[in-house]
Design a protein around this motif. Sequence first.
Motif, PDB file in Angstrom:
ATOM      1  N   LYS A  65       0.730  -1.305  -0.081  1.00 27.82           N
ATOM      2  CA  LYS A  65       0.002   0.013  -0.018  1.00 27.82           C
ATOM      3  C   LYS A  65       0.765   1.121  -0.030  1.00 27.82           C
ATOM      4  CE  LYS A  65      -4.066  -1.941   2.222  1.00 27.82           C
ATOM      5  NZ  LYS A  65      -4.899  -1.976   3.543  1.00 27.82           N
ATOM      6  N   PRO A  66       0.316   2.161  -0.504  1.00 34.49           N
ATOM      7  CA  PRO A  66      -0.837   2.414  -1.741  1.00 34.49           C
ATOM      8  C   PRO A  66      -0.568   1.585  -2.979  1.00 34.49           C
ATOM      9  CG  PRO A  66       0.231   4.435  -1.457  1.00 34.49           C
ATOM     10  CD  PRO A  66       0.978   3.519  -0.805  1.00 34.49           C
ATOM     11  N   ALA A  67      -1.481   1.081  -3.506  1.00 32.97           N
ATOM     12  CA  ALA A  67      -1.006   0.416  -4.827  1.00 32.97           C
ATOM     13  C   ALA A  67      -0.568   1.059  -5.833  1.00 32.97           C
ATOM     14  CB  ALA A  67      -2.764   0.128  -5.275  1.00 32.97           C
ATOM     15  N   TYR A  68      -0.725   2.462  -5.853  1.00 36.65           N
ATOM     16  CA  TYR A  68      -0.168   3.394  -6.890  1.00 36.65           C
ATOM     17  C   TYR A  68       1.024   3.704  -6.646  1.00 36.65           C
ATOM     18  CZ  TYR A  68      -2.210   6.682  -3.602  1.00 36.65           C
ATOM     19  OH  TYR A  68      -2.480   7.256  -2.449  1.00 36.65           O
ATOM     20  N   TYR A  69       1.842   3.335  -5.453  1.00 30.70           N
ATOM     21  CA  TYR A  69       3.386   3.582  -5.256  1.00 30.70           C
ATOM     22  C   TYR A  69       4.029   2.224  -5.655  1.00 30.70           C
ATOM     23  CZ  TYR A  69       7.766   4.563  -3.239  1.00 30.70           C
ATOM     24  OH  TYR A  69       9.075   4.916  -2.985  1.00 30.70           O
ATOM     25  N   GLY A  70       5.148   2.147  -6.254  1.00 29.74           N
ATOM     26  CA  GLY A  70       5.877   1.190  -6.857  1.00 29.74           C
ATOM     27  C   GLY A  70       6.974   0.516  -5.916  1.00 29.74           C
ATOM     28  N   TRP A  71       6.411   0.025  -4.719  1.00 28.95           N
ATOM     29  CA  TRP A  71       7.307  -0.831  -3.887  1.00 28.95           C
ATOM     30  C   TRP A  71       8.041  -1.603  -4.756  1.00 28.95           C
ATOM     31  CZ3 TRP A  71       8.428   1.573   0.544  1.00 28.95           C
ATOM     32  CH2 TRP A  71       7.542   2.186   1.271  1.00 28.95           C
ATOM     33  N   ARG A  72       9.354  -1.927  -4.353  1.00 36.86           N
ATOM     34  CA  ARG A  72       9.958  -3.215  -4.959  1.00 36.86           C
ATOM     35  C   ARG A  72       9.753  -4.375  -4.443  1.00 36.86           C
ATOM     36  NH1 ARG A  72      16.045  -0.410  -6.160  1.00 36.86           N
ATOM     37  NH2 ARG A  72      15.306   1.403  -6.937  1.00 36.86           N
ATOM     38  N   PRO A  73       9.386  -5.397  -5.245  1.00 40.15           N
ATOM     39  CA  PRO A  73       8.913  -6.760  -4.735  1.00 40.15           C
ATOM     40  C   PRO A  73       9.835  -7.378  -3.614  1.00 40.15           C
ATOM     41  CG  PRO A  73       8.744  -6.700  -7.253  1.00 40.15           C
ATOM     42  CD  PRO A  73       9.666  -5.526  -6.765  1.00 40.15           C
ATOM     43  N   GLN A  74      11.191  -7.172  -3.870  1.00 40.12           N
ATOM     44  CA  GLN A  74      12.109  -7.701  -3.020  1.00 40.12           C
ATOM     45  C   GLN A  74      12.000  -7.205  -1.622  1.00 40.12           C
ATOM     46  OE1 GLN A  74      12.905  -5.904  -5.787  1.00 40.12           O
ATOM     47  NE2 GLN A  74      14.676  -6.684  -6.942  1.00 40.12           N
ATOM     48  N   LEU A  75      11.272  -6.048  -1.398  1.00 37.88           N
ATOM     49  CA  LEU A  75      11.489  -5.607   0.054  1.00 37.88           C
ATOM     50  C   LEU A  75      10.574  -6.380   0.984  1.00 37.88           C
ATOM     51  CD1 LEU A  75      10.848  -1.778  -0.723  1.00 37.88           C
ATOM     52  CD2 LEU A  75      13.051  -3.079  -0.111  1.00 37.88           C
ATOM     53  N   LYS A  76       9.737  -7.151   0.636  1.00 39.61           N
ATOM     54  CA  LYS A  76       8.872  -7.743   1.363  1.00 39.61           C
ATOM     55  C   LYS A  76       9.914  -8.823   2.153  1.00 39.61           C
ATOM     56  CE  LYS A  76       4.505  -7.521  -0.943  1.00 39.61           C
ATOM     57  NZ  LYS A  76       3.239  -8.289  -1.446  1.00 39.61           N
ATOM     58  N   ASP A  77      10.430  -9.714   1.212  1.00 37.18           N
ATOM     59  CA  ASP A  77      11.616 -10.803   1.808  1.00 37.18           C
ATOM     60  C   ASP A  77      12.345  -9.828   2.738  1.00 37.18           C
ATOM     61  OD1 ASP A  77      10.197 -12.574   0.522  1.00 37.18           O
ATOM     62  OD2 ASP A  77      11.439 -12.712  -1.228  1.00 37.18           O
ATOM     63  N   THR A  78      13.088  -8.950   2.355  1.00 28.69           N
ATOM     64  CA  THR A  78      13.915  -8.249   3.253  1.00 28.69           C
ATOM     65  C   THR A  78      13.286  -7.954   4.556  1.00 28.69           C
ATOM     66  OG1 THR A  78      15.123  -7.364   0.976  1.00 28.69           O
ATOM     67  CG2 THR A  78      15.585  -6.219   3.261  1.00 28.69           C
ATOM     68  N   LEU A  79      12.263  -7.221   4.505  1.00 30.21           N
ATOM     69  CA  LEU A  79      11.626  -6.886   5.764  1.00 30.21           C
ATOM     70  C   LEU A  79      11.245  -8.081   6.666  1.00 30.21           C
ATOM     71  CD1 LEU A  79      10.619  -4.597   7.243  1.00 30.21           C
ATOM     72  CD2 LEU A  79       8.486  -4.491   6.107  1.00 30.21           C
ATOM     73  N   THR A  80      10.844  -8.971   5.891  1.00 34.85           N
ATOM     74  CA  THR A  80      10.274 -10.233   6.801  1.00 34.85           C
ATOM     75  C   THR A  80      11.552 -10.981   7.466  1.00 34.85           C
ATOM     76  OG1 THR A  80       8.355 -10.628   5.207  1.00 34.85           O
ATOM     77  CG2 THR A  80       9.466 -12.510   6.717  1.00 34.85           C
ATOM     78  N   GLU A  81      12.708 -10.978   6.875  1.00 34.06           N
ATOM     79  CA  GLU A  81      13.902 -11.500   7.309  1.00 34.06           C
ATOM     80  C   GLU A  81      14.583 -10.535   8.491  1.00 34.06           C
ATOM     81  OE1 GLU A  81      17.518 -13.449   7.863  1.00 34.06           O
ATOM     82  OE2 GLU A  81      15.822 -13.958   6.873  1.00 34.06           O
ATOM     83  N   LEU A  82      14.367  -9.341   8.309  1.00 38.82           N
ATOM     84  CA  LEU A  82      14.822  -8.341   9.514  1.00 38.82           C
ATOM     85  C   LEU A  82      14.023  -8.515  10.645  1.00 38.82           C
ATOM     86  CD1 LEU A  82      15.626  -5.371   7.347  1.00 38.82           C
ATOM     87  CD2 LEU A  82      17.264  -6.555   8.668  1.00 38.82           C
ATOM     88  N   ILE A  83      12.753  -8.754  10.364  1.00 40.92           N
ATOM     89  CA  ILE A  83      11.757  -8.608  11.462  1.00 40.92           C
ATOM     90  C   ILE A  83      11.752 -10.036  12.154  1.00 40.92           C
ATOM     91  CG2 ILE A  83       9.383  -8.911  12.175  1.00 40.92           C
ATOM     92  CD1 ILE A  83       8.642  -6.980   9.583  1.00 40.92           C
ATOM     93  N   LEU A  84      11.981 -11.034  11.584  1.00 41.84           N
ATOM     94  CA  LEU A  84      11.786 -12.575  12.229  1.00 41.84           C
ATOM     95  C   LEU A  84      13.295 -12.848  12.602  1.00 41.84           C
ATOM     96  CD1 LEU A  84       9.333 -14.426  10.196  1.00 41.84           C
ATOM     97  CD2 LEU A  84       8.858 -13.192  12.240  1.00 41.84           C
TER      98      LEU A  84
END
Length: 367
Positions: free
Chosen positions: A149-168
């Motif tokens: 979110k928001p759908a119209y902003y271009g978050w890079r797909p790799q960020l989800k894995d990076t953030l999850t790794e950092l969190i967990l």
Amino acid sequence: MARIAAREATGQNSLCSHQILAEASWLAGYVMDAARLQRRLDDLERVLAHPEEEARADRQDPADGSWGSCHDEWFFKLNATYDHLSKPSNAAEVPRYRLRIFDRVNSPVSLQEYLESIAVSDLPRTGVDHRRELNESLSSLIRLILRGKPAYYGWRPQLKDTLTELILHRLRNPRTGWWGESYVRNGRVEFVDDLSVTFHVISYLRGDVPNLAAVADHLLAVKGTDYPIGWLEVGHNSNHNNMDAITLFRFAWPSMNDMQRQSATAEIRRMLGWCLRESLQPDGSFKPDFGSTDSLEESNSWGVSFLSRIGFFDPAKRFWTHETFSEAEQIRQTLIGYIEKHKGTGGAGGTYYENDLEELKIAQSGK
């Protein structure tokens, strides 16, 4: 604080004042920079003397597309931007300016470098405690990046894995299962568990984290200690911290043993009694938590959210008990009436009021 609260209570716009106050409070408690704090206090006096300046806090900044223009600090603007975007009445809005505020962390390297830079505080060397920044930033970034979110902003797909790794695996205490800030002390790095950070991470990951039994065990162990670790505010009860605690219990409940559940049930019942007898007011407002600098809107939301999340209004959410609450419907209507009366002048911009009103209106007490 009293002047700002009075402005909000009488229906005047106080958004800019609250933004400056939040930042001044952070500077006073987390940053050793007296000159910077004084500048913010001077800004606050100027806005209080010129109420017409309050409205500018809710305008998008053409420079970076952010909201929260009465903030100076990036992470406060990030949080204000998320709040604006998540406000139900703004759901169909298309921002006029591109959201460049997010660009700072929109790559795996920049995201990792930023979060790691604020995950450890070395106060003697830098004069800055990053705990609140870590909490605010992580809270917003989880909801933005992991939910796209928001759908119209271009978050890079790799960020989800990076953030999850950092969190967990990088930002968590493996012993307690909690999240928090680390501090350099006497040449060693010590982890300090934080109720609020842990609440935000587990809530926004919707409980999809391992070892929730350990989370609940530690939660019960620290109930009598002060925030940021425990549930109390300088020895006083707190709707905000109670809301965090019961949310963690709700997500951990399937992983908890019978003894943990019995202890948690007793604590939830105690918190409910305090909320109804001492915090809830006849007009549908709640007493602000002890020592809080939150707006009246935020203070009200902590009470509403606590009651909602324990299932006080909705039996389907009553994970901890099968008992009924005969007064729930009358209290729900009183809360709705208060919010309807004040929602146009919320000191946090109205996002909390709108979300709470939506939640209360769909609650089905006793049905």
